[in-house]
Motif scaffolding. Structure first.
Motif, mmCIF file in Angstrom:
data_model
loop_
_atom_site.group_PDB
_atom_site.id
_atom_site.type_symbol
_atom_site.label_atom_id
_atom_site.label_comp_id
_atom_site.label_asym_id
_atom_site.label_seq_id
_atom_site.Cartn_x
_atom_site.Cartn_y
_atom_site.Cartn_z
ATOM 1 N N VAL A 1 35.117 84.633 99.615
ATOM 2 C CA VAL A 1 35.614 84.517 100.931
ATOM 3 C C VAL A 1 36.975 83.870 100.754
ATOM 4 O O VAL A 1 37.247 82.940 99.805
ATOM 5 N N LYS B 1 32.601 78.821 103.853
ATOM 6 C CA LYS B 1 32.767 80.136 104.515
ATOM 7 C C LYS B 1 33.972 80.918 104.336
ATOM 8 O O LYS B 1 34.165 81.890 104.368
ATOM 9 N N SER B 2 35.109 79.873 104.347
ATOM 10 C CA SER B 2 36.436 80.255 104.049
ATOM 11 C C SER B 2 37.019 79.443 103.191
ATOM 12 O O SER B 2 37.362 78.224 103.888
ATOM 13 N N GLU C 1 42.485 86.136 110.026
ATOM 14 C CA GLU C 1 41.633 85.028 109.349
ATOM 15 C C GLU C 1 41.857 84.112 110.276
ATOM 16 O O GLU C 1 42.941 83.648 110.843
#
Ligand SMILES: C[S@@+](CC[C@H](N)C(=O)[O-])C[C@H]1O[C@@H](n2cnc3c(N)ncnc32)[C@H](O)[C@@H]1O
Length: 348
Positions: free
Chosen positions: A39, A20-21, A75
């Motif tokens: 991402v 996801k990141s 983030e």
């Protein structure tokens, strides 16, 4: 177009699509970014790769040119980091600890690279983070490793990686800042030293604005301004790490200089100099590549003011003197030893 290491990532893309990141560090100048999940961020210290990726990718904001990766604004830490094998093991340690500091707990660090880059033994460097290192896949002379670090990460600061060495050339002494990955780490290069010794008697008479092309840690620019403080020095290099070091080298001397990242002359193309001094590049990554210097020679005359001078060191098996003669209509070998020639040309 994908290089071999990127093709190995493509074969294993599902592992990365599930993340996801994702932080990607130091990918080559190819089209990998278009198949990676959209991402996280992609960082590079190489302006050539940076400009290529930005030109080929719709998600410009994701590609960053930085000397060290940081967590992007807004983030959190990354679920996974994918590192591309740098040129040296020292630089690998630098990237690995940079990655570790930005990784979530139980996150994965992947490392991909080619056999000729030393990937086969890079698992030992990864193992210093305390986790098991597993081989994910091998193909096209490349390997993909993964580890889940068990040690606690330490905050990462580029300043902790700086080292300083003292250079002595022709009665001139100055300190040079260096970090892993920058040319001639911890010592002055013998070609650069010979170039500086050869131009030393002339530097006091130089005037105006001079360019240190492919400046690395700023050794040439530092020698010139220390010898003749009236000179206005600019330095360009494709590496963010080199530009960082060159700026620090000038800070250590208390001198003013203008250092900027540039692929060749790209970011100084509007300027004209009274002189250029260079130990030009002969590598792209770990591969020998004379094309950058050949392009430099073709453009160098146009970068000089009338009567401007170019000084360049080159291995004596290369035919750069002939190329320089074709561009300038003149070339003088002002010094030579068993390995190198020092050439001088004038834009007259
Ligand atoms: C032989 S080293 C010389 C470094 C420094 N001048 C010295 O003498 O220590 C060549 C330098 O060229 C830089 N370089 C490679 N490709 C380049 C490019 N396309 N444009 C500008 N610099 C480049 C490298 O990062 C490296 O620092």
């Amino acid at each position: 177009m994908l290089n071999n290491a990127s093709q190995l990532i493509e074969r294993n893309i599902n592992r990365f699509l599930a993340v996801k990141s994702l932080l990607v560090m130091g990918p080559p100048a190819d089209d990998l970014i278009n198949i990676l999940p959209d991402v996280g961020i992609v960082t590079t210290t190489d302006i050539v790769a940076y400009e290529y990726m930005r030109s080929k990718n719709n998600h410009h904001g994701r590609v960053l040119f930085q000397e060290a990766a940081k967590v992007a604004a807004g983030e959190e830490l990354y679920e996974a980091v994918l590192i591309f094998m740098p040129k040296s093991k020292d630089e690998l340690r630098y990237r690995l600890l940079n990655a570790h500091a930005l990784l979530r707990e139980k996150g994965n660090i992947f490392l991909v690279g080619a056999k000729k880059e030393g990937i086969a033994s890079a698992d030992k460097v990864m193992a210093t983070l305390g986790g098991k290192v597993l081989k994910v896949d091998s193909a096209r002379h490349c390997t993909l490793w993964v580890t889940q670090p068990l040690k606690t990460a330490k905050p990462f600061s580029i300043a902790d990686w700086e080292s300083v060495y003292r250079a002595h050339v022709s009665d001139v002494t100055f300190d040079v800042c260096n970090i892993p990955g920058v040319f001639a780490h911890k010592h002055i290069d013998i070609g650069t030293e010979f170039l500086l010794q050869s131009i030393a008697p002339k530097v006091a008479d130089f005037k105006g604005e001079w360019l240190d092309f492919a400046c690395g840690a700023g050794v040439i620019a530092a020698f010139m301004v220390k010898t003749n403080p009236r000179l206005l020095m600019t330095g360009v290099d494709s590496s963010a790490l080199a530009v960082y070091c060159a700026r620090r080298t000038f800070e250590l001397m208390g001198a003013k200089g203008n250092f900027l990242a540039s692929d060749g002359f790209d970011n100084v193309s509007e300027r004209r100099f009274d002189g250029i001094v260079t130990n030009p590049p002969f590598h792209t990554g770990i591969d020998t590549d004379y094309s950058i210097t050949e392009a430099f020679i073709q453009k160098s005359k146009k970068m000089l003011k009338k009567n401007g001078q170019l000084f360049m060191v080159a291995n004596n098996f290369l035919d750069y003197d002939e190329q320089l003669r074709q561009v300038f209509g003149n070339v003088e070998t002002i010094a030579a030893n068993t390995k190198f020639n020092i050439y001088m040309c004038v834009n007259n």
